[in-house]
Scaffold this active site. Sequence first.
Site, PDB file in Angstrom:
ATOM      1  CD  GLU A  56      41.669  27.867   4.260  1.00 28.12           C
ATOM      2  OE1 GLU A  56      40.568  27.923   3.669  1.00 28.12           O
ATOM      3  OE2 GLU A  56      41.780  27.976   5.488  1.00 28.12           O
ATOM      4  CG  ASP A  63      36.569  24.909   9.142  1.00 28.72           C
ATOM      5  OD1 ASP A  63      36.141  26.039   8.876  1.00 28.72           O
ATOM      6  OD2 ASP A  63      37.653  24.467   8.722  1.00 28.72           O
TER       7      ASP A  63
END
Length: 469
Positions: free
Chosen positions: A289, A366
């Site tokens: 992250e 993603d």
Amino acid sequence: MANNAMNFENPRARLYDPTKEKILFKDVAWAEEEKEELQEMVDFLKNPKKYREIGAKIPKWTLMVGPPGTGKTMLARAVAWESNVPFLSISGSEFVEMFVWVGASRVRDLFTQAKKLAPAIIFIDEIDAIGKKRWPGMGGWHDEREQTLNQILTEMDGFDNDTNVIIIGATNRSDVLDKALLRPWRFDRKITVNLPNQADREKILWVHARDKKIEKDIDFKALAGSTVWFSWADLGNILNEAAIISARFDKKVISQEHIQQAFERIVMGLQKKSLVMNEEERKITAYHEVWHALLGKLCTHSDPVHKVSITPRGGALGVTWFMPERDAVLTSKAKFLDELCVLYGGRASEEIFFGKEMITTWASNDIERATKIARNMVMRYGMYDDIGQENFLWERGMGNYTGVEGERALVSEDTQKSIDSKVREILREQYERAIKLIKDNKKLHIKISEDLLKMEEMSREQFETYFAS
């Protein structure tokens, strides 16, 4: 609602009594241009003689087009309340059932009753459910839908200038509607209801707050700036969720903190306190992250980071939340490329810090999003000269079932190979770019990741301190 009070016979449509639950244009604190156009309908319903005497034919069929939750139904009801006429509301899907001719019969009943109640407004929500383009060879349920559409077209042509009934349709997809619905003297007037801008979002928040007890110092202007792409319904959901949170903790008023909690819950999902990660998973998540966030800072066309968290929310173990600073209508090629780089940051960080053998499933979403963006750049937006400025996708509503979100390309085999090769090239370049940026900023990445492991959540202000001069 007054279904029986006004002797309305259609069991599916809802008849709203104009003397109750009034919604006026002033209650719709946004959509000024849309209200200006709708005001003409109000004037016609109140003063039809003025138009007839001069020979004007008022457009009685109006199509409202816009994303879900933008207030199309509310605007239509406001026209009825301003005009003080009955408002008959039905969804397009309610016309059609498995029984043949039921839909067409309901159309006839609806228009017969509206004429008896005239002046009146008929509102057909989700009109695309029955108004999609007709194609030969349809059978079964589609035959029933086509018969219903044909009956609507018949009713349209049966309206003369003395019929004091206005029909408003609403849809999210006007591009899939049959051309026969959109020709002159049918749905020839289209009103586009867009998502609200920042100033309108602030007005909408105050409208939703009217029936709620809130603290005096609530900053709706800041919240409006944080809710780009939120609809009227989305904004109402934030305040309703804030009211629920406030009541849960036995508070008498809604505070700024409650609104922030509601906002984050809606955008990022509910915190999963019962989901406990082991230390290895926490470390992988933190590094993953943080690199999304760092790339967002390093890529000049990326939106700023709002929050980085390794607290499980919804179906995610962690989240990096980017928030636009202003409303934008267009997206540039440079912004798309930066977004691809940011999306690949998590997978790239796993490879750099934990090795190729230890990459995880965490980056699957993603990768999916990155692939969709790259394919749109090549196939829809014509951003690469070697492929060409051509749209290689056809919508399902145009009769062809089409690879991005239920679409397929109708292209030659050689062109498809060129497209696939270009998409892979774009994605590989941005992945390699992410790898290089990680190596160039490795120490800072480790520092922020280790701090996040201790803090679990990091705000924008906390994140920006790492870049203070």
